[in-house]
Design a protein around this motif. Structure first.
Motif, mmCIF file in Angstrom:
data_model
loop_
_atom_site.group_PDB
_atom_site.id
_atom_site.type_symbol
_atom_site.label_atom_id
_atom_site.label_comp_id
_atom_site.label_asym_id
_atom_site.label_seq_id
_atom_site.Cartn_x
_atom_site.Cartn_y
_atom_site.Cartn_z
ATOM 1 N N UNK A 1 0.817 -1.223 0.000
ATOM 2 C CA UNK A 1 0.000 0.000 0.000
ATOM 3 C C UNK A 1 0.844 1.263 0.000
ATOM 4 N N UNK A 2 2.068 1.170 0.527
ATOM 5 C CA UNK A 2 2.960 2.333 0.533
ATOM 6 C C UNK A 2 3.234 2.852 -0.876
ATOM 7 N N UNK A 3 3.204 1.940 -1.862
ATOM 8 C CA UNK A 3 3.528 2.349 -3.229
ATOM 9 C C UNK A 3 2.525 3.366 -3.759
ATOM 10 N N UNK A 4 1.269 3.223 -3.381
ATOM 11 C CA UNK A 4 0.252 4.173 -3.831
ATOM 12 C C UNK A 4 0.472 5.545 -3.213
ATOM 13 N N UNK A 5 0.835 5.553 -1.921
ATOM 14 C CA UNK A 5 1.090 6.825 -1.245
ATOM 15 C C UNK A 5 2.355 7.479 -1.792
ATOM 16 N N UNK A 6 3.357 6.655 -2.090
ATOM 17 C CA UNK A 6 4.594 7.187 -2.661
ATOM 18 C C UNK A 6 4.310 7.857 -3.991
ATOM 19 N N UNK A 7 3.498 7.195 -4.824
ATOM 20 C CA UNK A 7 3.173 7.771 -6.124
ATOM 21 C C UNK A 7 2.400 9.078 -5.972
#
Length: 224
Positions: A58-64
């Motif tokens: 889920x961190x990948x979505x926030x990073x993007x």
């Protein structure tokens, strides 16, 4: 390049970093085995796709999202600088015929300085965006490493290799050796979830070659 493509490049770079570390581990078994008592058990090697696991977190979505917001901020600053430059260029071109040589030289110097400032901002913005990517990715990579360590201990894996990268450490392996889903489940992530959505293309204005210098060139006189 879209923000998502840049993000994927960052993921690939992170995966390559893991691959480099895995190479060192892969070269160590002989030495390690010689120093490890036979009672420690048979050697068990697993592998994972770091890029795949990162994209599922889920961190990948926030990073993007954070990366796109930062990119938009830089883009707006660049647009503002270019708008100011274009306004002064238009004023110069309209009034050049009535300017004295000294005034005209001053205006040309100002426009040249503004142009150089815009170009420098573009270069710096690219570097800042890359640094932002690395900063945003670090916590996710640290979390991934800790989870890989935990899954390896729990399931008896002596070594875990990375199957990503331009030159992957793993060239072949049995399906049961892939611990990617175990890593995701350990983090509370359902394997196979849809990856982060592709962000709208972020474009940055580029100073047109035809307008980067004043239309009229004159000989300048030295101020006294």
């Amino acid at each position: 390049m879209t923000i998502m493509n840049m993000f994927r490049v960052a993921l690939a770079a992170a995966a390559l970093t893991f691959s480099s570390a895995s190479v060192a581990l892969a070269q160590a078994p002989t030495t390690a085995a010689a120093a490890t008592p036979a009672a420690s058990g048979p050697l068990k090697i697993g592998y994972t796709s770091v890029e795949y696991v990162l994209s599922q977190m889920p961190e990948s979505r926030q990073i993007e999202t954070d990366l796109k917001a930062y990119s938009t901020q830089l883009e707006n600053q660049l647009k503002s600088k270019y708008a100011e430059y274009q306004t002064k260029l238009d004023a110069y071109q309209k009034g050049a015929s009535t300017m004295t040589d000294v005034v005209k030289a001053d205006k040309e110097k100002e426009l040249t300085t503004m142009q150089q400032s815009i170009q420098e901002f573009q270069r710096t913005a690219d570097q800042n965006l890359q640094q932002k990517q690395q900063t945003l990715l670090k916590p996710a990579l640290d979390k991934l490493q800790k989870t890989i360590d935990a899954v390896s201990v729990e399931n008896g894996y002596t070594y875990v290799l990375n199957s990503d990268g331009a030159s992957p450490v793993l060239l072949h392996g049995p399906k049961e050796g892939d611990i990617s889903d175990l890593i995701l489940k350990k983090m509370g992530v359902t394997p196979g979830a849809a990856p982060a959505p592709v962000a709208p293309k972020a474009t940055t204005p580029v100073v047109p070659a035809s307008s980067t210098t004043p239309a009229t060139k004159t000989k300048t006189k030295t101020k006294k």
